[in-house]
Design an enzyme around this catalytic site. Structure first.
Site, mmCIF file in Angstrom:
data_model
loop_
_atom_site.group_PDB
_atom_site.id
_atom_site.type_symbol
_atom_site.label_atom_id
_atom_site.label_comp_id
_atom_site.label_asym_id
_atom_site.label_seq_id
_atom_site.Cartn_x
_atom_site.Cartn_y
_atom_site.Cartn_z
ATOM 1 N N LYS A 173 0.007 4.190 -0.153
ATOM 2 C CA LYS A 173 -0.602 5.434 0.447
ATOM 3 C C LYS A 173 -0.322 6.733 -0.539
ATOM 4 O O LYS A 173 -0.273 6.621 -1.633
ATOM 5 C CB LYS A 173 -0.060 5.596 2.106
ATOM 6 C CG LYS A 173 0.287 4.356 2.850
ATOM 7 C CD LYS A 173 0.203 4.666 4.114
ATOM 8 C CE LYS A 173 0.354 3.393 4.974
ATOM 9 N NZ LYS A 173 0.272 3.395 6.345
ATOM 10 N N GLY B 69 2.987 -1.242 4.095
ATOM 11 C CA GLY B 69 3.072 0.372 3.999
ATOM 12 C C GLY B 69 4.316 0.668 3.648
ATOM 13 O O GLY B 69 5.020 0.570 2.455
ATOM 14 N N GLY B 70 4.919 1.394 4.604
ATOM 15 C CA GLY B 70 6.368 2.037 4.432
ATOM 16 C C GLY B 70 7.201 1.088 3.596
ATOM 17 O O GLY B 70 8.138 1.784 2.660
ATOM 18 N N SER C 217 3.825 -2.209 10.329
ATOM 19 C CA SER C 217 5.264 -2.008 10.260
ATOM 20 C C SER C 217 6.162 -3.512 9.986
ATOM 21 O O SER C 217 7.087 -3.839 10.590
ATOM 22 C CB SER C 217 5.681 -1.630 11.872
ATOM 23 O OG SER C 217 5.177 -0.236 11.811
ATOM 24 N N GLU D 41 -6.531 4.110 7.898
ATOM 25 C CA GLU D 41 -6.460 5.661 7.621
ATOM 26 C C GLU D 41 -7.665 6.328 7.140
ATOM 27 O O GLU D 41 -8.111 7.476 7.301
ATOM 28 C CB GLU D 41 -5.182 5.926 6.766
ATOM 29 C CG GLU D 41 -3.841 5.840 7.531
ATOM 30 C CD GLU D 41 -2.581 5.266 6.722
ATOM 31 O OE1 GLU D 41 -2.842 5.229 5.517
ATOM 32 O OE2 GLU D 41 -2.128 4.525 7.487
ATOM 33 N N GLY E 67 2.622 2.171 10.566
ATOM 34 C CA GLY E 67 3.486 3.328 10.162
ATOM 35 C C GLY E 67 4.361 3.705 11.642
ATOM 36 O O GLY E 67 4.810 4.814 11.650
ATOM 37 N N ASN F 101 0.775 -1.310 -0.038
ATOM 38 C CA ASN F 101 -0.044 0.099 -0.264
ATOM 39 C C ASN F 101 0.921 1.218 -0.061
ATOM 40 O O ASN F 101 1.419 1.577 1.119
ATOM 41 C CB ASN F 101 -0.906 -0.108 1.125
ATOM 42 C CG ASN F 101 -1.555 1.331 1.477
ATOM 43 O OD1 ASN F 101 -1.906 1.986 0.472
ATOM 44 N ND2 ASN F 101 -2.225 1.519 2.694
ATOM 45 N N HIS G 172 -9.368 0.528 5.048
ATOM 46 C CA HIS G 172 -8.124 0.840 5.827
ATOM 47 C C HIS G 172 -8.108 1.772 6.972
ATOM 48 O O HIS G 172 -8.947 2.705 7.262
ATOM 49 C CB HIS G 172 -6.942 1.595 4.865
ATOM 50 C CG HIS G 172 -5.448 1.588 5.285
ATOM 51 N ND1 HIS G 172 -5.075 2.607 5.971
ATOM 52 C CD2 HIS G 172 -4.603 0.571 4.936
ATOM 53 C CE1 HIS G 172 -3.977 2.121 6.362
ATOM 54 N NE2 HIS G 172 -3.438 0.989 5.542
ATOM 55 N N GLU H 252 -4.966 -5.384 10.940
ATOM 56 C CA GLU H 252 -3.862 -4.496 10.751
ATOM 57 C C GLU H 252 -3.983 -3.499 12.436
ATOM 58 O O GLU H 252 -4.881 -2.615 12.357
ATOM 59 C CB GLU H 252 -3.967 -3.425 9.739
ATOM 60 C CG GLU H 252 -3.799 -3.926 8.533
ATOM 61 C CD GLU H 252 -3.294 -2.868 7.434
ATOM 62 O OE1 GLU H 252 -1.834 -3.138 6.996
ATOM 63 O OE2 GLU H 252 -4.084 -2.018 7.109
HETATM 64 C C1 PEP Z 1 -0.380 -0.140 5.854
HETATM 65 O O1 PEP Z 1 -0.266 0.794 5.131
HETATM 66 O O2 PEP Z 1 -1.448 -0.937 5.695
HETATM 67 C C2 PEP Z 1 0.851 -0.459 6.801
HETATM 68 C C3 PEP Z 1 0.440 -1.643 7.385
HETATM 69 O O3 PEP Z 1 1.690 0.498 6.924
HETATM 70 P P1 PEP Z 1 3.102 0.052 7.532
HETATM 71 O O4 PEP Z 1 3.640 -1.232 7.114
HETATM 72 O O5 PEP Z 1 4.043 1.423 7.089
HETATM 73 O O6 PEP Z 1 2.857 0.107 8.969
#
Ligand code: PEP
Length: 253
Positions: free
Chosen positions: A11, A236-237, A215, A99, A175, A9, A97, A169
């Site tokens: 983002k 994500g990251g 993460s 966010e 994040g 993802n 999600h 999640e």
């Molecule tokens: C996400 O965007 O769903 C996510 C899990 O981000 P991150 O891996 O950065 O924590």
């Protein structure tokens, strides 16, 4: 046997140059495994869907969208319909999600409408669920996840569940660099699978893929995905760097 599923993802990151380069790097780095031993998807911002789709080309890396709107067309300024996503080659769609739930205010009811619209539009939804830190601290993790799953899947029959992925999640892990331990992840994944067995039946529970997100990095991906009910990751990251994302995908195999 469930095939693991790793999705990235992006983002609100990348641009018309870096996005396709990242997607192409992922496609090249995972050729031979993507699509065969692991399902792989990249999930860029809406505006880069066409260039990212072109960049993955004929590889087996799929493309997904971060959101969807539940109406077919009309006066919904700023929104994107299921048919539009299909038209630019999307396969997957994130629904709910954290966010979108906690920053943009999406309710369980809206998430459910989006998930139903995805299925009706022949897109494969990834239903994201997870508790806030205060909910975990108050011992409400299972209650929150159960509410999000029951509401998110309202109106979805067992036959359609083959098209659905769940992503657990924990919001406190997204994040933040603070990953759930593999025991914490497994505990909630097992709870979700049991719940799906109750809502549907044993075969839906056994076949559905449940990703972990929060993460995930190359150095913790394998131990998380080694847990019996963790069938891949939503990243994500770490999905923004070719090497890290490819390493996570390979850890799933
Ligand atoms: C996400 O965007 O769903 C996510 C899990 O981000 P991150 O891996 O950065 O924590």
């Amino acid at each position: 046997m469930r095939k693991p599923f790793v999705a990235g993802n992006w983002k609100m990151n990348m641009d018309s140059q870096t996005g396709p380069a990242l997607a192409q790097g992922v496609a090249e780095g995972t050729s031979g495994v993507a699509g065969d031993s692991v399902t792989v998807a990249v999930i860029p911002p809406f505006v880069y869907l066409p260039v990212v789709q072109a960049a993955v080309g004929s590889s087996k890396v799929a493309v997904g969208a971060q959101d969807i709107y539940f109406e077919e067309k009309g006066a919904f300024t700023g929104e994107i319909s299921p048919a539009m996503l299909k038209d630019v080659g999307c396969t997957y769609v994130l629904c709910g999600h954290s966010e979108r739930r906690h920053v943009l205010g999406e309710t369980d009811e809206i998430v459910n409408k989006k998930l139903l619209a995805s299925l009706a539009g022949e897109l494969l939804p990834i239903l994201c669920v997870g508790e806030l830190l205060e909910e975990r601290d108050a011992g409400q993790t299972e209650q929150v996840v159960e509410r999000q799953i029951r509401a998110g899947l309202a109106g979805v029959d067992a036959a359609k569940m083959a098209q659905v992925t769940i992503a657990y999640e924990p919001v406190w892990a997204i994040g933040t660099g603070r990953t759930a331990t593999r025991e914490q992840a497994q505990e909630v994944h097992a709870f979700i699978r049991k719940l799906l067995g109750e809502i549907y039946d044993a075969s839906v529970a056994a076949e559905i893929r449940i990703q972990y997100g929060g993460s995930v990095k190359p150095d913790n991906a394998k131990e998380l995905m080694n847990e019996p009910d963790v069938d891949g990751c939503l990243v994500g990251g770490a999905s923004l760097k070719v090497d890290d994302f490819v390493a996570i995908i390979k850890a799933a195999v």
